[in-house]
Design an enzyme around this catalytic site. Structure first.
Site: not given
Length: 652
Positions: A107, A109, A111, A216, A302, A395, A398, A413, A418
């Protein structure tokens, strides 16, 4: 009077169908308007006699105060995505391992936005959004304004159906033209336009925008034996279904249809982003069942994402709630899939090294899964004197030393205090799929953290309105609103709390499975990894992660603090009674049942304490076998597992 109203409703609905669906009106607009005004006058004088299928329900005129949450009786699962033929072949292999002669229905798809429609005695009573699959929003009044959704079915059925609400390209062009003339911002694409329309509180706006639907699926129990018969049944009830579907006996056949659809995609009057492939036989669908997140009997192929060229201007490094440090490229702006993109993920340091991505490079950008902008590759022929992207050693939040474990692609990290990680965990806890605390987004979380009002999730429930009023930007009304949202979240079912805790590998679906099994978080916290790993759909990774989290002193203290703050720790769905006849047993259903629907059989087993699994293993306690049982029955016999029939289940 009532006879005349019945006659007018019947005639006007037929004229509307001719106009909107058949594009072949049999009366003039003036004649339609004359009859419509007569009906309005009769309904105004006799409001108690207004029919549920009256076309006056289609018009605007209502200003809604908001949308209420709606608990779906039948969960809406997302689909597993496939982006290549190889992934489709892997799906086919998994299906044919159980059913060698399975056939598929393919079927388009659409959007758009997933919707659920519930009818009682043939009358529309609830229209809802998908939401998180378990809880959506009640948008019934808006969906009544979508012309092709029947207010009354051709038969007095009690039924829940699923489908897609979308904006046709012609409606999209018309709406954007009107917005342009009014000096308003245009919608980026039809999907965004449809989403924005269904979120309108003015039903008159919804009625004017020309939305449409394709249905559907029958979500409630159905007498149909195949997906093709489901579509036929939906047609007969008065729904609009998409007839551009295809039957396939093999993946070669599926792929030929995908290529055909890709070639005609641009000529369709609506947007599509792929093809959905489903096992056609519903009994086979039941046997294949579901993973934690998606049905095993369907996959969504897709189409390749749109690609554009952009230049990398700089790179930012951000810290997530698990300590992973992620690189994001700042780009020269580019239009991609209907939106302006100026940032794109670079995934991790290994990806940067593998693709040899540098600052100043011209790169190909696409939207992964049509959602997240990502860098695909470098355009080598446009490279000149680019700068190497330096991997940070500390990091960015931190300043702690970053680690790059041999078995991970991520920089991490590991500083538990943090600030970026703490704020990200707080934001996740408040997010829609977790505790759903409206108004507690990233900017508010940061303000509360910087003001030293919250440092962990338990602190959220210690906040008073007076605390919020001390924070920049809060007024009396906004402080009251957030405080109320926090109080409301205390009543959530505990699977939301578990997901909100942000335990690695434990998503929303796994959280629900765990709470259904163990009833509350305190029971789960005391359960060993081996018992958790035995639950169908979970496994060792989730079990070890949970065990590691709950064995820490901090986690036990957190649960105590949340409980003392009045946060619900229990699962609020249906749980089997303690000591039930099948308590602790793992049961597998296989074959065709003659009297019980599979969903009814599963519900009965669960109410008796059983964990209903999708596959047979050494951990299986017993198998309930119906007619034409296949490989699962054979495996159970091979392993010496107890086998029972449908009559036994009915007798319990």
């Amino acid at each position: 009077m009532e006879n005349r109203m019945n006659e007018l409703v019947e005639r006007l609905n037929q004229y509307a169908k001719e106009y909107y669906e058949l594009d072949n009106p049999s009366v003039s607009d003036a004649e339609y308007d004359k009859l419509y005004r007569e009906l309005v006058d009769l309904e105004t004088a006799n409001p108690e006699a207004v029919l549920p299928n009256s076309p006056t329900h289609r018009v605007g005129g209502k200003i809604l105060s908001g949308f209420e949450k709606y608990q779906h009786q039948y969960p809406l699962y997302s689909l597993q995505d496939a982006f290549s033929r190889e992934e489709l072949e892997a799906f086919d292999t998994r299906v044919r391992k159980e059913f060698p002669h399975a056939t598929y229905i393919c079927e388009l798809k659409i959007d758009g936005l997933s919707i659920s429609l519930t009818y009682e005695n043939g009358h529309l009573v609830v229209g809802a959004t998908r939401g998180d699959g378990s809880v959506g929003e009640n948008i019934t009044e808006n969906l009544k304004r979508v012309q092709d959704i029947p207010l009354t079915l051709s038969a007095p059925e009690n039924i829940t159906v699923r489908g897609e609400c979308y904006m046709p390209r012609a409606s999209f062009d018309r709406v954007n033209q009107a917005r342009q003339e009014a000096g308003e911002a245009e919608f980026a694409n039809p999907r965004n336009a449809a989403a924005g329309t269904l979120r309108q509180l003015d039903t008159g706006v919804v009625a004017s925008r020309g939305l449409a639907t394709f249905l559907y699926q029958v979500a409630s129990p159905t007498v149909n034996d195949s997906q093709s018969h489901v579509l036929q049944h939906l047609d007969e009830l008065g729904f609009v279904t998409n007839h551009e579907y295809h039957f396939a006996k093999s993946i070669d056949d599926v792929w030929e249809f995908i290529e055909k659809v890709a070639a005609m995609r641009d000529s369709l009057p609506y947007d599509i982003d792929g093809v959905v492939i489903k096992v056609n036989d519903l009994a086979m669908q039941d046997e294949l069942g579901f993973t934690v997140k998606a049905p095993r009997w369907a996959v969504a192929y897709k189409f390749p994402a749109e690609e554009k060229q952009a230049q990398i201007l700089s790179v930012d490094w951000t810290v997530g709630r698990t300590g992973v440090v992620t690189p994001t490229a700042n780009l020269s702006p580019v239009q991609l899939a209907g939106t302006t993109v100026s940032r794109a993920t670079l995934h991790n340091v290994d990806y940067i090294a593998e693709k040899d991505i540098r600052i100043g490079d011209t790169v190909i950008v696409y939207k992964a899964g049509d959602i997240i902008p990502a860098v695909l590759r470098v355009v080598e022929e446009k490279r000149t004197d680019q700068l190497v992207i330096e991997t940070p050693q500390t990091c960015p939040s931190c300043g702690s030393q970053l680690l790059h474990y041999e078995d991970e692609v991520a920089l991490r990290c590991i500083n538990p205090i943090c600030s970026a990680q703490i704020m990200s965990r707080l934001e996740h806890f408040a997010s829609r799929d977790a505790m759903n605390i409206a108004g507690l987004g990233s900017s508010i979380v940061e303000k509360l953290y910087r003001a030293e009002l919250v440092k962990d999730v338990a602190d959220i429930y210690r906040l008073e309105k007076s605390d919020l009023l001390k924070v920049e930007g809060f007024q009396d009304k906004s402080a009251e609103k957030l405080h109320q949202a926090i109080q409301i979240s205390k009543e959530n079912s505990a699977e939301r709390l578990l997901f909100g805790l942000g335990i690695r590998h434990v998503g929303s679906k796994a959280s629900k499975i765990l709470l259904e099994k163990f009833s509350n978080l305190e029971n789960l916290a005391q359960t060993g990894a081996e018992e958790i790993a035995s639950i169908d759909g979970l496994g060792q990774v989730i079990a070890k992660s949970l065990n590691s989290f709950f064995s820490s002193e901090g986690a036990q203290q957190l649960l105590t603090e949340l409980k003392e703050a009045g946060v619900n720790l229990a699962y609020l769905g249906q749980v089997a009674q303690e000591g039930a006849v099948l308590s602790g047993m793992t049961v597998v259903l296989t074959g065709k049942l003659e009297r019980l629907k599979r969903s009814e059989a599963k519900a009965k087993l669960e109410s008796l304490g059983a964990n209903v699994a999708g596959s047979v293993s050494k951990k299986t306690s017993l198998v309930v076998a119906g007619a034409d049982a296949g490989s699962k029955l054979a495996k159970a016999q091979e392993l010496g597992i107890e086998i029972r029939d449908e009559a036994w289940l009915e007798s319990l």
